[in-house]
Design a protein around this motif. Structure first.
Motif, PDB file in Angstrom:
ATOM      1  N   TYR A   1      73.560 -11.540 -44.306  1.00 43.40           N
ATOM      2  CA  TYR A   1      73.940 -11.407 -45.716  1.00 43.40           C
ATOM      3  C   TYR A   1      74.123  -9.926 -46.048  1.00 43.40           C
ATOM      4  O   TYR A   1      73.245  -9.100 -45.808  1.00 43.40           O
ATOM      5  N   GLY A   2      75.283  -9.606 -46.596  1.00 43.40           N
ATOM      6  CA  GLY A   2      75.581  -8.218 -46.937  1.00 43.40           C
ATOM      7  C   GLY A   2      76.583  -7.575 -45.999  1.00 43.40           C
ATOM      8  O   GLY A   2      77.124  -6.513 -46.292  1.00 43.40           O
ATOM      9  N   GLU A   3      76.823  -8.255 -44.856  1.00 39.14           N
ATOM     10  CA  GLU A   3      77.830  -7.702 -43.945  1.00 39.14           C
ATOM     11  C   GLU A   3      79.206  -7.753 -44.598  1.00 39.14           C
ATOM     12  O   GLU A   3      79.999  -6.805 -44.469  1.00 39.14           O
ATOM     13  N   HIS A   4      79.490  -8.854 -45.305  1.00 38.16           N
ATOM     14  CA  HIS A   4      80.800  -8.999 -45.936  1.00 38.16           C
ATOM     15  C   HIS A   4      80.725  -9.354 -47.427  1.00 38.16           C
ATOM     16  O   HIS A   4      81.732  -9.208 -48.128  1.00 38.16           O
ATOM     17  N   GLU A   5      79.601  -9.824 -47.909  1.00 36.39           N
ATOM     18  CA  GLU A   5      79.487 -10.216 -49.313  1.00 36.39           C
ATOM     19  C   GLU A   5      79.931  -9.094 -50.249  1.00 36.39           C
ATOM     20  O   GLU A   5      79.499  -7.958 -50.104  1.00 36.39           O
ATOM     21  N   MET A   6      80.802  -9.441 -51.176  1.00 36.75           N
ATOM     22  CA  MET A   6      81.323  -8.483 -52.159  1.00 36.75           C
ATOM     23  C   MET A   6      81.865  -7.220 -51.504  1.00 36.75           C
ATOM     24  O   MET A   6      81.713  -6.115 -52.012  1.00 36.75           O
ATOM     25  N   GLY A   7      82.494  -7.393 -50.339  1.00 40.87           N
ATOM     26  CA  GLY A   7      83.044  -6.231 -49.642  1.00 40.87           C
ATOM     27  C   GLY A   7      82.062  -5.536 -48.733  1.00 40.87           C
ATOM     28  O   GLY A   7      82.406  -4.572 -48.047  1.00 40.87           O
ATOM     29  N   GLY A   8      80.827  -6.013 -48.708  1.00 37.25           N
ATOM     30  CA  GLY A   8      79.796  -5.415 -47.857  1.00 37.25           C
ATOM     31  C   GLY A   8      78.807  -4.579 -48.646  1.00 37.25           C
ATOM     32  O   GLY A   8      79.144  -3.978 -49.667  1.00 37.25           O
ATOM     33  N   THR A   9      77.565  -4.555 -48.164  1.00 33.57           N
ATOM     34  CA  THR A   9      76.519  -3.769 -48.814  1.00 33.57           C
ATOM     35  C   THR A   9      75.765  -2.951 -47.768  1.00 33.57           C
ATOM     36  O   THR A   9      75.788  -3.262 -46.572  1.00 33.57           O
TER      37      THR A   9
ATOM     38  N   LEU B   1      69.153 -14.061 -29.785  1.00 30.71           N
ATOM     39  CA  LEU B   1      67.941 -14.291 -28.999  1.00 30.71           C
ATOM     40  C   LEU B   1      67.064 -15.398 -29.572  1.00 30.71           C
ATOM     41  O   LEU B   1      66.321 -16.063 -28.836  1.00 30.71           O
ATOM     42  N   HIS B   2      67.141 -15.583 -30.903  1.00 34.92           N
ATOM     43  CA  HIS B   2      66.291 -16.579 -31.553  1.00 34.92           C
ATOM     44  C   HIS B   2      67.113 -17.458 -32.504  1.00 34.92           C
ATOM     45  O   HIS B   2      66.925 -17.430 -33.720  1.00 34.92           O
ATOM     46  N   PRO B   3      68.020 -18.255 -31.964  1.00 37.30           N
ATOM     47  CA  PRO B   3      68.887 -19.075 -32.814  1.00 37.30           C
ATOM     48  C   PRO B   3      68.127 -20.127 -33.622  1.00 37.30           C
ATOM     49  O   PRO B   3      68.608 -20.578 -34.670  1.00 37.30           O
ATOM     50  N   ASP B   4      66.937 -20.509 -33.148  1.00 38.99           N
ATOM     51  CA  ASP B   4      66.138 -21.481 -33.888  1.00 38.99           C
ATOM     52  C   ASP B   4      65.334 -20.842 -35.011  1.00 38.99           C
ATOM     53  O   ASP B   4      64.794 -21.530 -35.870  1.00 38.99           O
ATOM     54  N   ARG B   5      65.270 -19.518 -35.014  1.00 39.24           N
ATOM     55  CA  ARG B   5      64.468 -18.801 -35.996  1.00 39.24           C
ATOM     56  C   ARG B   5      65.308 -18.316 -37.186  1.00 39.24           C
ATOM     57  O   ARG B   5      64.805 -18.249 -38.304  1.00 39.24           O
TER      58      ARG B   5
ATOM     59  N   HIS C   1      74.407  -4.730 -35.561  1.00 39.98           N
ATOM     60  CA  HIS C   1      74.270  -5.072 -34.141  1.00 39.98           C
ATOM     61  C   HIS C   1      72.864  -5.618 -33.865  1.00 39.98           C
ATOM     62  O   HIS C   1      72.695  -6.618 -33.144  1.00 39.98           O
ATOM     63  N   MET C   2      71.849  -4.998 -34.433  1.00 39.59           N
ATOM     64  CA  MET C   2      70.472  -5.439 -34.251  1.00 39.59           C
ATOM     65  C   MET C   2      70.282  -6.853 -34.800  1.00 39.59           C
ATOM     66  O   MET C   2      69.634  -7.708 -34.161  1.00 39.59           O
ATOM     67  N   ALA C   3      70.841  -7.111 -35.984  1.00 38.10           N
ATOM     68  CA  ALA C   3      70.708  -8.424 -36.607  1.00 38.10           C
ATOM     69  C   ALA C   3      71.371  -9.501 -35.755  1.00 38.10           C
ATOM     70  O   ALA C   3      70.820 -10.603 -35.567  1.00 38.10           O
ATOM     71  N   ARG C   4      72.526  -9.199 -35.212  1.00 42.83           N
ATOM     72  CA  ARG C   4      73.236 -10.168 -34.371  1.00 42.83           C
ATOM     73  C   ARG C   4      72.445 -10.473 -33.100  1.00 42.83           C
ATOM     74  O   ARG C   4      72.427 -11.619 -32.616  1.00 42.83           O
TER      75      ARG C   4
ATOM     76  N   TRP D   1      72.543  -2.675 -47.907  1.00 42.41           N
ATOM     77  CA  TRP D   1      71.287  -3.403 -47.708  1.00 42.41           C
ATOM     78  C   TRP D   1      71.649  -4.751 -47.108  1.00 42.41           C
ATOM     79  O   TRP D   1      72.405  -5.517 -47.697  1.00 42.41           O
ATOM     80  N   LEU D   2      71.124  -5.048 -45.940  1.00 47.06           N
ATOM     81  CA  LEU D   2      71.474  -6.250 -45.194  1.00 47.06           C
ATOM     82  C   LEU D   2      70.271  -7.187 -45.081  1.00 47.06           C
ATOM     83  O   LEU D   2      69.117  -6.741 -45.132  1.00 47.06           O
ATOM     84  N   TYR D   3      70.550  -8.479 -44.896  1.00 44.08           N
ATOM     85  CA  TYR D   3      69.483  -9.478 -44.862  1.00 44.08           C
ATOM     86  C   TYR D   3      69.607 -10.419 -43.669  1.00 44.08           C
ATOM     87  O   TYR D   3      70.712 -10.834 -43.299  1.00 44.08           O
ATOM     88  N   LEU D   4      68.456 -10.767 -43.103  1.00 42.27           N
ATOM     89  CA  LEU D   4      68.335 -11.852 -42.128  1.00 42.27           C
ATOM     90  C   LEU D   4      67.379 -12.872 -42.729  1.00 42.27           C
ATOM     91  O   LEU D   4      66.371 -12.503 -43.364  1.00 42.27           O
ATOM     92  N   SER D   5      67.666 -14.151 -42.529  1.00 40.70           N
ATOM     93  CA  SER D   5      66.820 -15.181 -43.126  1.00 40.70           C
ATOM     94  C   SER D   5      66.577 -16.335 -42.163  1.00 40.70           C
ATOM     95  O   SER D   5      67.439 -16.676 -41.346  1.00 40.70           O
ATOM     96  N   GLY D   6      65.394 -16.923 -42.297  1.00 36.95           N
ATOM     97  CA  GLY D   6      65.062 -18.076 -41.490  1.00 36.95           C
ATOM     98  C   GLY D   6      65.491 -19.378 -42.124  1.00 36.95           C
ATOM     99  O   GLY D   6      65.423 -20.446 -41.490  1.00 36.95           O
ATOM    100  N   VAL D   7      65.929 -19.316 -43.382  1.00 35.30           N
ATOM    101  CA  VAL D   7      66.431 -20.498 -44.106  1.00 35.30           C
ATOM    102  C   VAL D   7      67.717 -20.104 -44.822  1.00 35.30           C
ATOM    103  O   VAL D   7      68.059 -18.919 -44.890  1.00 35.30           O
TER     104      VAL D   7
END
Length: 318
Positions: free
Chosen positions: A222-230, A212-216, A204-207, A232-238
């Motif tokens: 990443y990790g919400e659904h990859e390989m069934g979910g993890t 709030l910062h769609p340009d950022r 929820h925090m990541a979303r 450890w979750l990731y947010l990235s600017g690229v």
């Protein structure tokens, strides 16, 4: 963890028999596990990461690992691409991206349905309800199937230790977590690039950050659904492939992908001692038969010689 050959064969034999006689191995399941409702996790935001390596230092201290070849304040190591080792459960790499230098922290992702645990026939690796994937060296037999199965190439092995080698990886500081403490890397991060909490809250925090910062941020957790979910979750600017992360893994849990081949491993390994025992028994039986036949032949020869020795000589013999 030195064990006798007999004890090892006993373990794998028990593993094989449990596969034959009991329920199918967890690796063979086709049911998707959504994770424990209140399981914990970590959100890593590479937009906030400055590559200071303090998380590496905290991890080293908390897990009582050997000091690195280069001190943690030496940032020249960021010039090379590194991976986790038996002496470093987490590392930070620097990448040249479309937005300039970006950093990524690498460690075990603690999958919701970990492939490493699903292929471990002695259950040395387990997914806990709290979130971390833990490891019990006391039951590990060193087969290293976990290293083959992990889609993120995380587990490492102590090849330099002959008597007590272990599989080494991040445990999300499980001993600290169950005491209500933060993982070492999260606790020390000076920019709050790492955030610890319930996995559902982290998503929820990541979303919210993306909204709030769609340009950022890239619009993908990443990790919400990859390989069934993890956990450890990731947010990235690229894009994630710009920071060395695979984007071709899909959403199917790794345990389901390995089910076809690796779920049979416990049976094969377990039945192998039975096969060897059968071969040994047949060889011993053959040896006993040969020994008995030899003894009979010798007794017959002796009897023949003794009979000739007591028989009276005839004129023809003279």
């Amino acid at each position: 963890m030195a064990i006798s050959r007999r004890k090892f064969l006993g373990w794998v034999g028990a593993a094989g028999l449990s596969t034959v006689l009991s329920d199918p191995a967890s690796a063979a399941t086709t049911k998707h596990f959504e994770g424990h409702p209140d399981s914990l996790g970590v959100l890593f935001d590479n937009v906030l990461c400055i590559g200071c390596r303090t998380c590496e230092e905290a991890c080293n201290k908390v897990n009582e690992l050997p000091p690195p070849d280069q001190p943690f304040n030496d940032l020249s190591v960021l010039n090379q691409k590194r991976r986790t080792t038996t002496k470093a459960y987490t590392i930070v790499n620097r990448y040249s991206s479309s937005k300039g230098p970006m950093f990524r922290k690498i460690q075990c992702n603690h999958c919701l349905e970990p492939a490493c645990a699903s292929v471990c026939f002695v259950k040395a690796l387990k997914k806990t309800k709290e979130g971390p994937v833990t490891y019990d060296a006391s039951v590990c037999v060193g087969c290293r199937y976990c290293m083959i199965a992990c889609p993120f190439e995380i587990p490492t092995y102590e090849y330099d230790k002959v008597l007590e080698p272990r599989v080494m990886k991040c445990t999300m500081c499980y001993p600290r977590v169950i005491k209500g403490l933060l993982p070492g890397c999260v606790d020390i991060c000076p920019t709050e690039a790492l955030y610890f909490g319930k996995r559902k809250d982290l998503i929820h925090m990541a979303r919210e950050r993306i909204r709030l910062h769609p340009d950022r941020y890239v619009d993908h957790i990443y990790g919400e659904h990859e390989m069934g979910g993890t956990s450890w979750l990731y947010l990235s600017g690229v894009s994630y492939n710009e920071v060395g992360m695979r984007e071709d893994l899909g959403v199917t849990p790794a345990s389901q992908l390995t089910a076809g081949a690796l779920s049979t491993v416990p049976m094969i390994v377990g039945l192998w001692p039975v096969l060897l025992t059968g071969i040994y028994a047949m060889n011993k039986r053959r040896e006993k038969i040969a020994e008995r036949e030899t003894k009979i032949a010798i007794d017959q020869a002796r009897e023949s010689v003794s009979k000739k020795a007591v028989e009276p000589k005839t004129e023809e013999d003279s």
